[in-house]
Design a protein around this motif. Structure first.
Motif, mmCIF file in Angstrom:
data_model
loop_
_atom_site.group_PDB
_atom_site.id
_atom_site.type_symbol
_atom_site.label_atom_id
_atom_site.label_comp_id
_atom_site.label_asym_id
_atom_site.label_seq_id
_atom_site.Cartn_x
_atom_site.Cartn_y
_atom_site.Cartn_z
ATOM 1 N N PRO A 1 42.750 37.187 45.524
ATOM 2 C CA PRO A 1 43.739 36.453 44.715
ATOM 3 C C PRO A 1 43.345 36.416 43.239
ATOM 4 C CG PRO A 1 43.251 35.261 46.732
ATOM 5 C CD PRO A 1 42.242 36.374 46.655
ATOM 6 N N THR B 1 43.024 34.482 40.249
ATOM 7 C CA THR B 1 42.971 33.092 39.779
ATOM 8 C C THR B 1 42.722 33.019 38.275
ATOM 9 O OG1 THR B 1 40.612 32.988 40.322
ATOM 10 C CG2 THR B 1 42.160 32.253 42.012
ATOM 11 N N ASP B 2 42.302 34.145 37.700
ATOM 12 C CA ASP B 2 42.045 34.218 36.269
ATOM 13 C C ASP B 2 42.583 35.563 35.778
ATOM 14 O OD1 ASP B 2 41.086 34.440 33.682
ATOM 15 O OD2 ASP B 2 39.057 33.739 34.157
#
Length: 341
Positions: free
Chosen positions: A144, A146-147
């Motif tokens: 995923p 996330t940043d």
């Protein structure tokens, strides 16, 4: 040059939000925004945490100068079966293929520059071309995001060996039966030069040596698995009759080979061997490494005989590699240019 990994992937289905990019890259952003809002509606997902962005070049693909390319883009998930598709979503089947995989680790904003490198620099000079059975590529997000500044993106480009003579680097050739008078040596440049010197000493003014346009180095293909330990250096002969008894003799049956030219320095030589390995990975053909099978290198003896240059001094190579081909794999659906050697 940035090198890809090679990945074989079976056919698979994607389900997600699809948009046409006539309005530019913002269409891709809108597809992702809607997809992420509705991701929970997708059933039968194969890997719920792994996201895909698929570029479909089979429908209404347009390249317009100074503009963003126009194609259908799907932000989605891989599903085990393309059923129960939510309203307003689309499904796409991606055929089986071999992919050149380029991993990008860094800002999402730099993904476009990776695509530019692949299509403008790597692919034109790679000896490969896009697989026409797929005509699409995709990004796979294995973890995923996330940043947005530290994303991991695996870009997959489906490829086959190049079909045009200008781009093709490996030829499939039918080589007739080959007989050679040879000297066995250790696997090293120094060893082959000692073998060549001994061959010349033994043959003297034999017509096979006088008429030779190539010096041959034979490689025992079955030793690749554990490391090639020995080589046979020699010249082609029409018959073994009348040859001195202290020469070895090799007789290779008529068969198919993958042939690639080496012409240049050591980096060019390393690149040719690497490309040949990649070609076997991509083409679907299998290299024959059975016991008793030989490949060979055909070194041109003019204008300079490479065997007369010390191994640690030679800086230019001019020879062809012949790698024996076993029966084609299931993906060798077309002959990318068979020649008679």
């Amino acid at each position: 040059m940035r090198k890809p990994e090679w990945v074989r992937k079976d056919g698979f289905h994607l389900v997600g939000i699809e948009r046409y990019t006539s309005a530019g890259p913002q269409a891709i952003r809108l597809a992702w925004d809607e997809f992420l809002d509705r991701i929970g509606e997708i059933r039968h997902s194969a890997e719920p945490q792994v996201l895909y962005g698929y570029e479909d070049y089979t429908r209404d693909f347009k390249m317009i100068p100074e503009s963003f390319p126009q194609f259908y883009y799907l932000a989605g998930l891989e599903v085990e079966k393309a059923e129960d598709i939510p309203k307003g979503m689309a499904s796409r089947y991606v055929p089986p293929a071999t992919y050149a995989l380029f991993r990008h680790e860094g800002p999402l904003s730099e993904v476009a520059s990776v695509f530019h490198y692949i299509y403008q620099e790597w692919l034109p000079s790679s000896g490969f071309e896009m697989d026409p059975r797929v005509m699409g590529d995709f990004e796979r997000y294995p973890i995923p995001v996330t940043d947005r500044e530290r994303a991991v993106v695996d870009i997959h480009i489906p490829v086959i060996p190049a079909s045009s003579e200008e781009s093709r680097r490996v030829e499939i050739v039918e080589q007739p039966e080959l007989r050679a008078a040879v000297i066995r040596s250790e696997r090293s440049g120094h060893g082959t030069r000692l073998a060549w010197a001994k061959l010349r000493e033994i043959l003297g003014d034999h017509h096979a040596l006088e008429e030779a346009g190539e010096g041959l180095v034979f490689i025992p293909e079955w030793q690749w698995a554990t490391g090639v330990r020995e080589l046979w250096t020699g010249v082609k002969v029409d018959s073994f009759d009348g040859l001195p008894g202290d020469l070895d003799r090799l007789e290779l049956p008529a068969r198919l080979y993958a042939r690639i030219a080496v012409k240049g320095g050591r980096s060019d030589m390393d690149d040719a061997y690497g490309h040949l390995n990649d070609w076997f990975t991509v083409s679907g053909y299998k290299r024959d490494t059975a016991e008793g099978v030989y490949g060979f290198e055909a070194n041109r003896l003019a204008p300079v005989n490479p065997f007369e240059i010390p191994a640690d001094s030679i800086e230019w190579f001019d020879y062809d590699i012949y790698a024996p081909i076993a029966s084609p794999g299931i993906d060798a659906l077309q002959d990318p240019g068979r020649r008679e050697g």
